[in-house]
Structure formats: C-alpha cells, structure tokens
Motif scaffolding. Structure first.
Motif, PDB file in Angstrom:
ATOM      1  N   TRP A 193       0.830  -1.342  -0.097  1.00 22.97           N
ATOM      2  CA  TRP A 193      -0.296  -0.100  -0.059  1.00 22.97           C
ATOM      3  C   TRP A 193       0.974   1.088  -0.035  1.00 22.97           C
ATOM      4  O   TRP A 193       0.482   2.250  -0.499  1.00 22.97           O
ATOM      5  N   GLN A 204      -7.855   6.131   3.725  1.00 19.31           N
ATOM      6  CA  GLN A 204      -6.163   5.659   3.723  1.00 19.31           C
ATOM      7  C   GLN A 204      -5.819   5.313   5.198  1.00 19.31           C
ATOM      8  O   GLN A 204      -5.232   4.472   5.409  1.00 19.31           O
ATOM      9  N   ALA A 211      -0.792   4.130  -2.097  1.00 22.82           N
ATOM     10  CA  ALA A 211      -1.409   5.300  -1.391  1.00 22.82           C
ATOM     11  C   ALA A 211      -1.229   6.397  -2.273  1.00 22.82           C
ATOM     12  O   ALA A 211      -2.460   7.337  -2.401  1.00 22.82           O
ATOM     13  N   GLN A 255      -0.999  10.203   0.844  1.00 21.37           N
ATOM     14  CA  GLN A 255      -2.130  10.699   0.265  1.00 21.37           C
ATOM     15  C   GLN A 255      -2.102  12.162  -0.374  1.00 21.37           C
ATOM     16  O   GLN A 255      -2.293  12.575  -1.342  1.00 21.37           O
TER      17      GLN A 255
END
Length: 525
Positions: A424, A453, A428, A471
């Motif tokens: 991730w 997230q 992200a 993010q």
C-alpha cells in the motif's frame, strides 16, 4: 463489484485517456462524449436514481461556471496588461534578472507560481504563470505543461492551508490540530527530497522537448541552480509548517525562494553558459510610458488581495463571503451547492484589471477590446468544462444508488485495497492522485480518501501518518494532470484542443512524484 460495474467506475479515467490522450480529440469534443457515456452507465449499471443523476450534473454546471469566471478574470487581466504595454515592460524586467529562459522558467513557474498557489490555489498559478511564460517567448504548450508541473508541491498548503485544514480535517473526523500538523510535516519532509528535484525536471523537459535546440545536456547544466531553487522553497516551507502550522508554508517558502534565487540570478551565481538566452520581445499595442514598478503593480495587487481575502482572522474574508448564493437540495436530492461570487479569484482578477487600466493609462476602448478577446477565448473552454465537471460530480455522488455500492471512487479504492494492502505504500499516492485527477482539487481528494487511507493503514499495519502524507503528495501529483486544471490553463493561452498533448507531457512528472514519494517512505521505514 461486477466487471460492468468496474468499467462504469473506471469510465471517467478510461474516457479521458482514450479520447484526449490516444485519439487526441479536443476537450470540447471529448468531454461531452465522456459525460454521455458516464451518465448512461451510472443510470443503467450503477442504478443511480434519475434525480440524483440530474442533481449531480446541475451541481457540476454551477461549479463549471465558477471556474469559467476565474479563467475569464485571468484572461481579462492578461489582455489589459498587453493592451497597455505593461506586459512588454514585465518581459524586459525578467530579461534584466536573467536572459536565460531556464532561469525565467524557475522564477516564474516554480517560485512565483508556488506563491500564488499558497495564496489562492484553485487553478490560479497556472492561469497567471502560463501567460507570463508565453510573453517571455515560451510556446503556449511549453508554458502550460511547465506551469502545471510547477503547481504541485505547493498544493499541500495551497489556498492558505485548505488541503490540510479542510481536506484532512473533514476527512478525518476527530483528528486534533497536532495530528494534522504532524501529517503535514511528514509530507513536507518527504517533499524536501522529492519535490526539490521538480525545478530540474522542468528545465530538462523544457530543454529537451520545447527549446529550439533540443538538449538534455543544457537541462542538466542547470542542475545546481535548479536544485537550490527547489530547496529554497521546500526548506523554508518545512520551517514555517513546523513553527506556524499549515496556513503559510507555501506563501512564505515561495517568497523566501524568490528573494534568494532572484539575487543569485542577478549576480550570475550558479548560472551555466547561456542557452536560448535572448528573451522574446513582446510587441505592445502602444509604447508603455511607465516603468517596471507600475507594470508589476497589478500582479502585486492581485497577490495581496488573494492573501488578505484568505486569512480568516482579517475582516475581508467575511465581507467577500457575505454574498452567498445557495441551492439546497437540488431537484429534491441531497446535493446542494453554493457560490460566493465576490470571493472567487476571478472577481479579484477583474477588479485588478480595472485598476490596471486606470493605473497604466488605458481607456474604454482597451477595456471593450479586452472583454471581447477574453470572451472569444472562453467559448471552447466553456463547452469542455460544462461537460467535464458534471461528469466528475456524477462520479463523486454515485454513492446514492440502488445497487448497494459505495461511490465510484471509494469502490475503486476499496477494490485496490483488497488485493494491494501488502504494497500500500506504493499505492497510497496513486489513490490521492486519482482523487485530484477526477475532482480537480487536492482538498477534495484529501477529504474523500483520508479516512479510507487511515483505515487501510490500520489493516496493513502501517503508521497512518506516513500513509496520509503519501495521500497528500499523491493529491499534489494529480494536480498536474486533472482535466479541469488542464482545460483552464490551456484556455488562458489560447491552446484549446491540445489538452491531450498537455497530459501526455505532465503524466510522467506526476508518476515520478508518486513513485519517488513512495520510495522515500519505503527506504525511510
């Protein structure tokens, strides 16, 4: 989610890539087709109620008109400055700082553009920086591409900290100011490594693809000045974020960088051998009977107005927001919209244009000519935005449906999380970029995906602050390629119909931003 439902959720992305980038259709043709396909699929496959669909499209039209107003104001200010001769004076002034177009690119797009992003955001930097670059002899395509690439890092704290204070704060209910500041500090600390290279990437793009003598070497020769320019923004921005919070890192960081790099450029420090050093001369409609201070004063004024109107502690914001046009429950749905016409940057641009006309000896004929020229340039953008923004709002409001599905962007993100939680940290920022690409706003991307997230970070055993920082940076990267920004920037320099070409150039820098940010975090952890 069935295959057809997945296709429906991907339609905005696929249609933009296919129609704009591969088939090279102008946005005024591609976006209405994308809107039609998205609306039909949302109704028949996602089972959005008809009223919800119509309300989303209506909201999109209202938002599109506010964007058009901003573009109109930016074009009007530009045309007034051209007609009074001020733009020729400004061009000459930049030539005196340095005749090297690589230096001019960094100072205008990277540093001045970052200041405008910190003050106002919402497409303002490219709308002002791109025409300035054109005036200095850059091609319109180069000006738009490079202005969009530059308008990225500063987005973290754009519009006086809105992506953090509104985007993250509302996307993470219950979060404290200390937690938000920690996320913001994590993001800017990554940017010291990643985003400080963006001025070098800009000079490389310019020298290789847009100069009269294509050369990678000329771009790399600028590396010392370009990298110092990157750090001249990111390091002060980090210090301000640490000391004062998220409101002013971009504003103060950019002003610090401008002061330092203009001084170095004037004295020839870190400047390599000249490359395309002869600045273009802009032919004005009449000689300008004034100097550099009066020529620059409208831009100084608009920057000052943008800053003063965005600081909540001052009375100007409340005054400008006092006229608030609202439409609650559009067509009986749960969707509402509002417009604060005096608070829009476009209104401040128009006020500044009128001031410039008086200050610089313009007349009523100049104003009429500027309005007519601005209106003509707007028409293709009006068509494109009137289709693109409603398509985006359908995508975002699709959570109200009879299929029992989450809204399309959340459904896509959940699908990605189901199979990619183990990697991730690499995914992200791409999710953040997806939000900006679709919504045209880093603030909305953070608002939409921050909670998601955080949840995925918990499931994957990752520290939330790192994932949320990615993010934020991904949302910055998406700012380079989102259709709304591309159409708006292209409109100001008369480049309608070349939106696909612009995205082809900005896509790789956007991917660099995402991948490099992930790499830094992976190595850091």
């Amino acid at each position: 989610m069935t295959g057809l439902q997945l296709l429906t959720a991907l339609m905005p992305l696929l249609s933009v890539f296919l129609l704009l980038v591969l088939l090279r259709l102008p946005a005024r043709q591609a976006m209405p087709l994308s809107l039609l396909c998205s609306a039909l699929l949302a109704f028949f496959v996602w089972h959005m109620p008809l009223l919800q669909l119509l309300a989303a499209m209506t909201e999109g039209l209202v938002i599109a008109l506010t964007i058009v107003w901003i573009i109109f104001g930016a074009i009007l200010l530009l045309k007034v400055l051209q007609l009074t001769g001020a733009m020729a004076v400004i061009t000459q002034g930049f030539s005196q700082i340095s005749p090297d177009k690589r230096v001019q690119l960094i100072i205008i797009a990277w540093l001045f553009g970052s200041f405008l992003e910190g003050a106002a955001g919402f497409g303002t930097p490219a709308a002002i920086a791109a025409p300035l670059l054109v005036a200095l002899g850059f091609t319109p395509l180069a000006a738009v591409v490079l202005a969009l690439v530059a308008d990225s890092c500063a987005v973290s704290f754009g519009a006086v900290g809105t992506p953090v204070l509104v985007g993250l704060a509302q996307g993470l209910p219950g979060s404290t100011p200390a937690q938000l500041q920690q996320i913001a500090l994590t993001a800017i600390s990554i940017d010291i490594i990643v985003a400080s290279a963006l001025p070098l990437i800009m000079t490389l793009l310019y020298c290789r693809f847009f100069s009269s003598k294509p050369s990678w070497r000329a771009g790399f020769a600028m590396a010392p000045f370009a990298l110092i320019s990157g750090l001249a923004f990111t390091l002060p921005a980090y210090a301000v974020a640490w000391l004062l919070g998220p409101e002013f890192p971009s504003v103060i960081g950019a002003l610090t960088g401008l002061a330092l790099m203009c001084s170095l450029a004037r004295n020839g420090v870190l400047i390599p051998a000249p490359f395309e050093a002869q600045a273009a001369t802009l032919v004005a409609d009449k000689p300008a009977p004034f100097g550099i201070v009066r020529a620059w004063l409208p831009y100084v004024l608009v920057a000052l107005l943008l800053v003063l109107s965005r600081v909540p502690e001052l009375p100007f914001q409340a005054l400008l927001q006092s006229i608030n046009l609202q439409w609650q429950g559009i067509w009986g749905s749960d969707i509402s919209t509002r417009v604060q016409p005096l608070y829009l940057p476009g209104s401040l641009f128009i006020v500044t244009a009128l001031f410039a006309l008086l200050l610089q000896g313009g007349n009523r004929s100049n104003l009429y000519q500027a309005v007519v020229l601005s209106g003509r340039m707007l028409l293709p953008s009006l068509i494109a935005l009137a289709a693109a923004v409603p398509m985006v709002r359908i995508f975002l409001h699709s959570g109200v449906n009879d299929a029992g599905l989450a809204a399309m962007p959340l459904a896509l993100a959940q699908l990605a999380a189901a199979g990619l939680a183990d990697v991730w940290l690499w995914v992200a920022p791409l999710v953040g970029a997806l939000g900006s690409f679709i919504a045209g706003s880093a603030t909305f991307s953070n608002l939409m995906f921050a909670g998601f997230q955080q949840a995925v970070a918990g499931q994957a055993g990752l520290a939330p602050q790192w994932v949320l920082a990615l993010q934020m940076l991904g949302a910055n990267a998406g700012n380079m390629i989102c259709v709304v920004n591309v159409v708006a920037a292209a409109s100001v320099v008369g480049l309608q119909g070349r939106e696909g070409d612009i995205i082809r150039y900005t896509l790789l820098p956007a991917l660099y931003y995402c991948v490099a940010a992930s790499l830094v975090v992976v190595l850091w952890l």
